[in-house]
Design an enzyme around this catalytic site. Structure first.
Site, PDB file in Angstrom:
ATOM      1  N   SER A  59     -25.659 -22.491 -27.360  1.00 41.65           N
ATOM      2  CA  SER A  59     -26.828 -22.661 -28.231  1.00 41.65           C
ATOM      3  C   SER A  59     -28.091 -22.066 -27.617  1.00 41.65           C
ATOM      4  CB  SER A  59     -27.062 -24.157 -28.511  1.00 41.65           C
ATOM      5  OG  SER A  59     -27.352 -24.859 -27.310  1.00 41.65           O
ATOM      6  N   TYR A  60     -28.001 -21.506 -26.425  1.00 44.18           N
ATOM      7  CA  TYR A  60     -29.184 -20.971 -25.751  1.00 44.18           C
ATOM      8  C   TYR A  60     -29.578 -19.621 -26.347  1.00 44.18           C
ATOM      9  CZ  TYR A  60     -28.934 -24.476 -22.003  1.00 44.18           C
ATOM     10  OH  TYR A  60     -28.943 -25.641 -21.283  1.00 44.18           O
ATOM     11  N   GLY A  61     -30.855 -19.496 -26.653  1.00 44.34           N
ATOM     12  CA  GLY A  61     -31.372 -18.296 -27.298  1.00 44.34           C
ATOM     13  C   GLY A  61     -31.871 -18.646 -28.686  1.00 44.34           C
ATOM     14  N   GLY A  67     -27.174 -17.105 -28.245  1.00 44.93           N
ATOM     15  CA  GLY A  67     -26.120 -16.555 -27.399  1.00 44.93           C
ATOM     16  C   GLY A  67     -26.619 -15.548 -26.373  1.00 44.93           C
TER      17      GLY A  67
END
Length: 330
Positions: A59-61, A67
């Site tokens: 879930s990062y970004g 991604g």
């Protein structure tokens, strides 16, 4: 063998890692693609100096950059050929999104992370427990994590933001399949001792042989010493939070400063070393080489028992502390 699968083996972790939440996050951390070369320099420096664990999440970004953290780690890992290259460990967290309803959904998510990384995931973690809002969802997702290990997609399985009750339940579920839990990741710092002290997670993890990974060990930057008054606050979401906390944590910052001067260290190095002395693996973030160098200075020495006791006492007596993650369960 498929390049995105691994042979089963015991997963070893270094005493400190590097968190990559900021790598792709524009909303909180102001990321843009022009930072990529500096982030690669951070990656290279960390690996060379033995900090070979990099923590990320699918879930990062933010927004279209979802991604991005995994993609950057994939690129940096692929291009790195220096010292400790064989010891790089990538840990990712899979979010239990509402549309991930089955064990197969978690397997697919792990495979998608491996594709973005261009290499196998070493440690796959469930990002948070769904027990507070969708308890019926959790069992299948945990089954999927176990499947990832049994299918050879990962070397270890971990959890994040699980409290003792949920951890015991997950431990029993995995134990019935002969699967150990490698790690539990929780928010932990001098401003966020709640998961380990109030919930008793440290004793439980020691009993079960689970390593504790401490995220936000510098409390979003509050424990770096950079922000000492309300005239020098970061922009964005941290601005309001820091404005509320800075006056209240002054006694702790003063104590950290005294210890740092005595040790010839920085305030952030003392705060990180405290986490290590507490038996956790801190994963501070770094957006540039200067920050990475500062983090690395937390290694190779230890606070003495008197310093730890004094920091514990002052931290426990603060009127205000860091806001807890809403997904942390009991």
């Amino acid at each position: 063998m498929n390049p995105l699968t691994v042979t089963h083996q015991t997963l070893s972790l270094p005493p400190m890692g590097c968190g990559t939440w900021a790598w792709g996050n524009r909303l909180l951390w102001g990321y843009d693609e022009s930072m990529d070369s500096q982030l690669q320099a951070v990656f290279n420096l960390c690996v060379e100096r033995g900090v070979t664990l990099f923590d990320t999440g699918d879930s990062y970004g933010t927004g279209k950059l979802n991604g991005q953290s995994e993609k950057l780690l994939g690129r940096f890992t692929g291009e790195y050929t220096g010292y400790n290259a064989d010891h790089i460990r990538i840990a990712t967290k899979l979010a239990p999104y509402p549309w991930r309803l089955t064990r197969h959904a978690m397997v697919k998510a792990c495979q998608a992370s491996a594709t973005r990384l261009g290499r196998p995931v070493d440690l796959v973690q469930m990002h948070w427990s769904t027990s507070n809002y969708a308890p019926w969802q959790e069992g299948g997702l945990l089954d999927g994590l176990g499947d990832c290990l049994e299918k050879g997609l990962v070397k270890g399985v971990g959890l994040s933001n699980f409290g003792p009750k949920r951890l015991k339940s997950a431990y029993q579920k995995f134990a019935s399949r002969g699967i150990p839990i490698t790690s539990l990741q929780v928010q932990y710092s001098l401003l966020s001792t709640y998961p380990l002290t109030d919930l008793g997670l440290k004793e439980l993890c020691d009993q079960l042989g689970i390593k504790i990974i401490a995220y936000s060990p510098l409390a979003l930057g509050l424990l770096t010493g950079k922000y000492r008054d309300n005239k020098n606050l970061p922009s964005g979401l941290r601005h309001f939070l820091f404005g509320q906390l800075i006056p209240a944590i002054s006694p702790l910052m003063s104590c950290l400063e005294v210890i740092a001067q005595a040790k010839n260290k920085t305030i952030s190095q003392v705060a990180l070393n405290w986490c290590i002395c507490k038996g956790t693996i801190p994963i501070p973030g770094a957006k540039n080489v200067r920050q990475a160098e500062d983090n690395l200075g937390a290694l190779g020495w230890s606070l003495d028992s008197g310093e730890i006791t004094e920091l514990d006492k002052i931290a426990a007596g603060l009127d205000k502390k860091m806001v807890q993650n809403i997904f942390q369960t009991k």
